[in-house]
Each structure stands twice: as structure tokens, then as C-alpha cells.
Design a protein around this motif. Structure first.
Motif, mmCIF file in Angstrom:
data_model
loop_
_atom_site.group_PDB
_atom_site.id
_atom_site.type_symbol
_atom_site.label_atom_id
_atom_site.label_comp_id
_atom_site.label_asym_id
_atom_site.label_seq_id
_atom_site.Cartn_x
_atom_site.Cartn_y
_atom_site.Cartn_z
ATOM 1 N N GLU A 225 0.815 -1.214 0.000
ATOM 2 C CA GLU A 225 0.000 0.000 0.000
ATOM 3 C C GLU A 225 0.850 1.266 0.000
ATOM 4 N N ASP A 226 2.135 1.135 0.390
ATOM 5 C CA ASP A 226 3.018 2.296 0.385
ATOM 6 C C ASP A 226 3.635 2.546 -0.988
ATOM 7 N N LEU A 227 3.516 1.553 -1.888
ATOM 8 C CA LEU A 227 4.226 1.665 -3.157
ATOM 9 C C LEU A 227 3.318 1.609 -4.387
ATOM 10 N N SER A 228 2.097 1.139 -4.238
ATOM 11 C CA SER A 228 1.305 0.813 -5.422
ATOM 12 C C SER A 228 0.469 1.973 -5.948
ATOM 13 N N GLU A 229 0.263 3.019 -5.139
ATOM 14 C CA GLU A 229 -0.620 4.082 -5.575
ATOM 15 C C GLU A 229 0.098 5.073 -6.494
ATOM 16 N N GLY A 230 -0.693 5.776 -7.305
ATOM 17 C CA GLY A 230 -0.167 6.940 -8.016
ATOM 18 C C GLY A 230 0.291 6.663 -9.422
ATOM 19 N N ASP A 231 0.900 7.691 -10.000
ATOM 20 C CA ASP A 231 1.337 7.709 -11.394
ATOM 21 C C ASP A 231 2.450 6.693 -11.625
ATOM 22 N N ALA A 232 2.316 5.848 -12.630
ATOM 23 C CA ALA A 232 3.341 4.853 -12.947
ATOM 24 C C ALA A 232 4.260 5.303 -14.071
ATOM 25 N N GLN A 233 4.235 6.586 -14.404
ATOM 26 C CA GLN A 233 5.060 7.103 -15.506
ATOM 27 C C GLN A 233 6.538 6.911 -15.204
ATOM 28 N N VAL A 234 7.306 6.448 -16.189
ATOM 29 C CA VAL A 234 8.747 6.307 -16.050
ATOM 30 C C VAL A 234 9.385 7.672 -16.289
ATOM 31 N N LEU A 235 10.185 8.147 -15.354
ATOM 32 C CA LEU A 235 10.700 9.514 -15.396
ATOM 33 C C LEU A 235 12.121 9.612 -15.932
ATOM 34 N N VAL A 236 12.792 8.490 -16.151
ATOM 35 C CA VAL A 236 14.180 8.506 -16.611
ATOM 36 C C VAL A 236 14.232 8.040 -18.055
ATOM 37 N N ARG A 237 14.738 8.900 -18.925
ATOM 38 C CA ARG A 237 14.824 8.570 -20.353
ATOM 39 C C ARG A 237 15.812 7.437 -20.583
ATOM 40 N N ASP A 238 15.562 6.690 -21.652
ATOM 41 C CA ASP A 238 16.472 5.591 -21.989
ATOM 42 C C ASP A 238 17.896 6.083 -22.223
ATOM 43 N N SER A 239 18.046 7.298 -22.749
ATOM 44 C CA SER A 239 19.366 7.825 -23.105
ATOM 45 C C SER A 239 20.254 8.078 -21.882
ATOM 46 N N VAL A 240 19.643 8.243 -20.701
ATOM 47 C CA VAL A 240 20.453 8.507 -19.510
ATOM 48 C C VAL A 240 20.365 7.386 -18.484
#
Length: 506
Positions: A225-240
């Protein structure tokens, strides 16, 4: 010359309560360290320390605790064949450090001789001056602010000169009374130290629990419950993104380096000689103010005109700071700016505020790896991080919603621990006041009764003066007549000292 009733340099009004008393007990005197003939010997610098026990233990400023005790838990060794050593009974004075720490002093209790750095000064007093009494008095003078009042400020540190040290006034009771005072202090300080130790254990347990939660949080091991909520967007680009990191992380998390994700910058210190640079509208952060907290105010401020380096700029709220240099626990600590501010060259700014990643998450990441970051510092007497080391730190980045939940969980735990830490802090403050009161009594004659049969300390001063008067002074060289041509020096068969050859005729 100081006497039983007189006040010499650093006496009344100097900022330390040891020498401020108008009158001294019978048999006591005031005297400078120079008048007492105290030997002053600095140590040597070394950039080749090792932790393997090769050579001899090399004492540095951090080896003197704030309670005036030698602590060699953080032991560094050097290979050295000189005779620059401290021995059992010597006094070790910290001559160079941050302004708040210059003047820490300890009595040397090591049976084996030890080397010591150029930021330390060895003191050896004459017969009739107990080394342990001298060390305790000088350290008490540090604790009450005397040495801070006479130090020289430099760009990154401060120091007390040899002359200022020798001009420092101390009180000297009869030798027998010195011994009684030292014995009483030993008995009483044990109880204060035990109380401080218990407070430290309680504080450490809270800190260990917080570190355990951070350890699990950064590995995705908190409750679902501490980890599953919210936006699942990946924030780190493949290039970095990095292919892998120091530990395993859940799917959807990415590894990257601080330098690839954020702008890292070091600051600068405007010239202290230009008063127009100081007292302006820009808050200015020093490394000592970076201490695992939010920064909403600073001790000093500068003007916009003083910021000349492209990197030394005003950073917005949300910027994460990390201290790169500092004795004790300073190096590696982090903070978050709540205000726009500039900073000095001893800390780095991480511009998290310009990304979609939470500054608080980066801050907690730095908190979690604090001890590891400290070990990555390099250098001799003052190990330090640098911009490159900060940029190369590898950080796991979870989706934004998971970051929010981790931050909320850790902030809640910190709130629960705040009451414990306030109680511990209050206990330490009370112990400090008790320690200072005990030492004040010791050096004003209130701790132990005087014995009229003791040999007065003035006899010690008279003996030192007599010894100096009996010393044979070298005869002065006669000046050559102006009408006489200079005579070329005769060869003596000895090597010419370095630095004099250019002055000799060819």
C-alpha cells in the motif's frame, strides 16, 4: 608580566570565564603560556594516509571530541620517520579548523607515541604544570568561546596563531591542588559522560530505525500500500538510464546518475575584504548549515554583485544541497532550500526543482547513503567530496506516485521520532551546562578547598624566570666597518644551508 592579582593578555573581558575573575584564590597565579615556558610544536601534513595500520597513527582534528577526549576510532596511519610525536602526558591543541571548532584540546593518554597533523599543536608544560589540568582548562576556554574570539579567519577555515596561543592567559594553582582538581574532575565527568552516552544510544536507535525504513524504501520493499498508488510514468529517459545499479529494483524503476538527471553546481565565497559584497539581499549558505533539514534562513547574506561565477548563482526553492567538506559529521549531509539562496564552495547544489522528480525523494536518498558518501571523500587532513563525485552518485528513480508515497511514509516516521530527538537534545544541553559549571568551579577555585601548606604557584613562575635569566645568550655579531671591504666566507667543509646560497659571492 602577570601576577596573582593582575590580568594579562586574554584576561578580563577576553571572552573566556577561566581568566575573568577579579581575584584568585591564595597561592594561584595568572600567566600566559609563554611566561610559563610551554613548548609549542606543530605537527606535519600528510596526503598519504592508510587504514591498514601501516606506519604510525596520525592524529587529525576529528580525533579530538567536543568533550576534549582523544578518539582514535577513525584511525589513519602514515609512514613517517620523523620525531614529530605526541607522548603520554602531552597536550594536543587543534589550531586549525572551522571557527566553531578551533581550540579543541585533549590530554594525550596513549602509551605509544603518535604522529599528529599540521592542524594540531603539541604543548608541553614545565614541571609544576599538570598536563591534564592544562588540557582541561584550554578545552573549557574553547567551550566558553575564548578561542573563537582570537582566531584568524581564512577562506575555508580558521586558525589560532602560535603567538596568540602563547599570549593566552591561564590560571595556575599550586601543583598539589592541580592534582586534586584533576582527580575530582575525573570522578565527576565519568557520570556526565555516562549520561551523554545513554542519550546517544537512544538517539542512535531512532536513527537506525529510520535508516532501515529508507533502505527498504529505496529497494521497493515497503508494504504494497506504500508503493502501489499513483502515477506509474517512467521519469528517466532511456538515453540517460543505467543498465544496472548497486542493487535490484522493481520493474518500472530506473537507475541513473545524479549528474545525468540534474544540474550540479558548486558555489563561491565573496571576498571578505570587500564589505560591499556582504549583508545584501541574497541568503548565503555555508556547508555548516547543511544538516539534514530544510533551510529557511541563513546566518549570512551577500549582494547580487558578488556572484561572478556562472555556477555560483541564486538557486530556487526545492534545490537539494549536499555538504562536500567539513569535520565531524558535516561532510555528506543534505538539506532542501525553502528559499532562493546562493552557497559557498564547500557544498554542492542539485537542481531537482527543475525536474518532475521530487526534491524530497533525492534528499532522502542522500540521507540513506550518508555513511557511504562520507567514505567516498578523498584528501589528507580534510577529506572532501567534489562536484564529480556528487555527479557520479547512482540513484534509483521510481514512478512519481511511488516517490510521493515513500516521502509521505518517511516524513511520518520523522514526525514520530521528533519527540525523542527533542528529549535527547534537551538532555545533552543539560549535560553540557553541568559540565561547564563543573569546569568553571575547577578553574575559579570553587571545586576543591585550598591547602595553605601547598607551595604557591608563584614559586613556579619565579623558578622559570630564574632559569631564563641563567640562560647564556649568544654573543652578537660585530658589524663590519663601512671602510672595510667584505671578506669572502671561508670554506668550512659543511653544506651551505638551503636558501642562503644566492646571498653568497660567487
Amino acid at each position: 608580566m602577570t601576577t596573582d592579582s593582575g590580568v594579562g593578555p586574554g584576561g578580563s573581558g577576553s571572552g573566556g570565564d577561566v581568566t575573568d575573575a577579579e581575584e584568585l584564590p591564595a597561592g594561584w597565579v595568572r600567566a600566559t603560556l609563554g611566561e610559563l615556558g610551554v613548548e609549542v610544536q606543530p605537527g606535519f601534513a600528510s596526503g598519504k594516509h592508510n587504514r591498514d595500520g601501516k606506519g604510525i597513527l596520525h592524529l587529525r582534528p576529528m580525533n579530538i571530541t567536543r568533550n576534549g577526549v582523544l578518539d582514535t576510532l577513525d584511525a589513519r596511519y602514515v609512514v613517517d620517520n620523523s620525531d614529530r610525536r605526541v607522548e603520554l602526558g602531552d597536550v594536543l591543541f587543534n589550531n586549525t579548523n572551522s571557527p566553531a571548532l578551533v581550540g579543541k584540546t585533549a590530554w594525550v593518554d596513549s602509551v605509544e607515541p603518535l604522529a599528529y597533523s599540521n592542524h594540531m599543536t603539541r604543548l608541553r608544560g614545565p614541571e609544576g604544570l599538570d598536563g591534564k589540568f592544562l588540557a582541561a582548562q584550554l578545552h573549557h576556554m574553547w567551550a566558553t568561546g575564548y578561542f573563537k574570539s582570537i582566531l584568524n579567519n581564512h577562506v575555508n577555515q580558521a586558525s589560532v596563531s602560535r603567538k596568540a596561543l602563547l599570549d593566552t592567559v591561564i590560571v595556575v594553582p599550586p601543583l598539589a591542588e592541580q592534582h586534586r582538581i584533576v582527580a575530582k574532575l575525573d570522578d565527576q565527568l565519568v557520570f556526565i559522560g555516562a549520561g551523554e552516552g545513554s542519550l546517544g544510544i537512544a538517539d542512535a536507535k531512532g536513527g537506525h530505525f529510520l535508516q532501515a525504513v529508507l533502505h527498504d524504501a529505496l529497494r521497493g520493499k515497503l508494504a504494497p500500500e506504500d508503493l502501489s498508488e499513483g502515477d506509474a510514468q517512467v521519469l528517466v529517459r532511456d538515453s540517460v538510464a543505467l543498465d544496472r545499479g548497486p542493487w535490484d529494483i522493481p520493474d518500472g524503476w530506473r537507475w541513473a546518475t545524479i549528474g545525468k538527471l540534474f544540474k550540479v553546481a558548486v558555489g563561491s565565497t565573496p571576498s571578505r575584504g570587500n564589505s560591499a559584497y556582504w549583508g545584501g539581499d541574497v541568503p548565503w549558505v555555508s556547508s555548516g548549515e547543511v544538516s539534514f533539514a530544510r533551510i529557511s534562513s541563513t546566518r549570512e547574506s551577500i549582494t547580487v554583485d558578488s556572484i561572478t561565477s556562472p555556477e555560483a548563482r541564486i538557486h530556487p526553492p526545492g534545490t537539494v544541497m549536499i555538504a562536500m567538506i567539513g569535520e565531524g559529521r558535516t561532510r555528506g549531509q543534505a538539506a532542501i532550500l525553502d528559499i532562493p539562496a546562493a552557497h559557498n564552495q564547500n557544498c554542492a547544489s542539485i537542481r531537482v526543482s527543475e525536474t518532475a522528480i521530487l526534491p524530497e525523494f533525492v534528499y532522502y536518498f542522500l540521507m540513506a547513503r550518508y555513511e557511504e558518501t562520507r567514505r567516498e571523500a578523498s584528501g589528507g587532513n580534510q577529506p572532501a567530496l567534489n562536484k564529480g563525485k556528487v555527479e557520479n552518485l547512482e540513484i534509483p528513480i521510481p514512478p512519481l506516485g511511488t516517490q510521493r508515497n515513500i516521502v509521505a511514509r518517511v516524513q511520518g516516521l520523522e514526525e514520530d521520532l521528533r519527540g525523542l530527538r527533542e528529549a535527547v537534545t534537551d538532555g545533552w544541553a543539560r549535560a553540557s551546562k553541568l559540565r561547564n559549571a563543573l569546569l568553571h568551579a575547577a578553574f575559579t577555585g570553587a571545586l576543591m578547598p585550598q591547602d595553605p601548606d601547598d607551595e604557591p604557584a608563584s614559586v613556579l613562575l619565579d623558578r622559570i624566570r630564574a632559569q631564563r635569566s641563567a640562560e647564556v645568550r649568544p654573543a652578537r655579531r660585530k658589524r663590519a666597518s663601512r671602510m672595510t671591504a667584505p671578506t669572502a666566507p671561508q670554506a668550512s667543509g659543511r653544506p651551505i644551508p638551503s636558501g642562503t646560497q644566492e646571498a653568497l659571492p660567487l
